[in-house]
Write a protein that holds these residues in place. Structure first.
Motif, PDB file in Angstrom:
ATOM      1  N   ARG A 233       0.857  -1.182   0.000  1.00 43.51           N
ATOM      2  CA  ARG A 233       0.000   0.000   0.000  1.00 43.51           C
ATOM      3  C   ARG A 233       0.894   1.233   0.000  1.00 43.51           C
ATOM      4  O   ARG A 233       1.742   1.398   0.878  1.00 43.51           O
ATOM      5  CB  ARG A 233      -0.904   0.022   1.234  1.00 43.51           C
TER       6      ARG A 233
ATOM      7  N   THR B 230       1.547   2.804   9.344  1.00 47.73           N
ATOM      8  CA  THR B 230       2.547   2.718   8.289  1.00 47.73           C
ATOM      9  C   THR B 230       3.745   1.904   8.750  1.00 47.73           C
ATOM     10  O   THR B 230       4.073   1.870   9.939  1.00 47.73           O
ATOM     11  CB  THR B 230       2.988   4.133   7.845  1.00 47.73           C
TER      12      THR B 230
ATOM     13  N   THR C 157       2.723  -1.202   4.355  1.00 49.39           N
ATOM     14  CA  THR C 157       2.252   0.143   4.003  1.00 49.39           C
ATOM     15  C   THR C 157       3.420   1.109   4.007  1.00 49.39           C
ATOM     16  O   THR C 157       4.189   1.162   4.970  1.00 49.39           O
ATOM     17  CB  THR C 157       1.185   0.630   5.001  1.00 49.39           C
TER      18      THR C 157
END
Length: 278
Positions: free
Chosen positions: A161, A175, A240
């Motif tokens: 992502r 993240t 991510t």
């Protein structure tokens, strides 16, 4: 094609870890389904939008029906769609694990732990004969996750992502990697470029003339690729990466788009521009 994975094996051998790996692989997972309900459940799955399902079937399930017959019927009815994983370990190691966790073996009661392990192994012997076997005696959790993932490699679709954002609107909390692009030349200070965003061709032309930008992107792609392959190796399903600039409109958006283009040749990639319209 629908994919069905049956996880079975000895108590204490790591079935819970295996089912968590399958959850990370986007399987719909059910633990301890009674064998008498197996056929009806799979019929529902076959008529639904669920593509991947994993079931834990072990001695806990056996009290509700003939476990071996249920698994064999599943293999015959849906040949080519079913994989059986069987986890086991040495008796000595299983006894040690039960001692450490202080959990009770499902068959303990009128028999000792050693006898329960022997009885369980005998009950599940026919399922073992039709399964992919994982011996977890000398495995730590990470190695087991790697082994399960490798056996089901046809299912792996690692997801990266990529998110652009503006630092002035706050850091993203979910993240794994955070990249800063605020050192790059800023199109915001050029009147003809300020209203645009990083997906515009004129912004691309602006950044492609900056050597430091392309060099940074190449290094970022290599870093993310290394991390993604290692994450996938240990059983993770996704990572991510958040890329920030001051406002989340020009630099970070451009860099995310470029990284996505390069990584999409190897991985499944999703892109989000969190602050591009703010």
């Amino acid at each position: 094609m629908k994919r069905i994975v049956v996880v079975s094996g000895l108590s204490g051998a790591g079935k819970s870890t295996a089912i968590r790996v399958l959850e990370d692989l986007d399987f719909f997972c059910i633990d301890n389904l009674p064998p008498s309900l197996l056929n009806d459940f799979i019929t529902i799955v076959m008529n639904s939008s669920i593509d991947k399902v994993a079931l834990v079937l072990d001695v806990r399930s056996a009290q509700f029906g003939d476990l071996t017959s249920a698994v064999k019927k599943l293999l015959q009815t849906y040949e080519g769609s079913v994989t059986v994983l069987f986890l086991e370990a040495s008796k000595e190691e299983l006894i040690r694990r039960f001692s450490v966790t202080r959990r009770k073996h499902p068959l303990e009661g009128k028999m000792s732990l050693s006898e329960a392990i022997d009885a369980e192994r005998k009950m599940l012997d026919e399922i073992r004969n039709v399964a992919l076997i994982i011996d977890t005696t000398d495995m730590d959790i990470q190695t087991l996750r790697e082994r399960v993932s490798s056996l089901l490699a046809f299912e792996r679709t690692f997801l990266i992502r990529l998110r652009s954002f503006g630092f002035k609107y706050g850091l993203p909390t979910d993240t794994d990697f955070l990249l800063d692009t605020r050192f790059m030349p800023n199109p915001y200070y050029r009147a003809e470029l300020a209203p645009l965003d990083g997906r515009d061709e004129r912004i691309r032309d602006f950044f492609q003339s900056q050597e430091c930008v392309s060099e940074y992107i190449d290094h970022a792609v290599n870093l993310i690729r290394i991390a993604a392959k290692q994450y996938e190796k240990v059983g993770r399903a996704s990572m991510t990466v958040s890329v920030g600039c001051t406002g989340g409109r020009h630099r970070s958006v451009y860099v995310v788009e470029q990284i996505a283009e390069k990584l999409s040749r190897e991985f499944k990639v999703e892109v989000e521009h969190r602050d591009v319209n703010r």
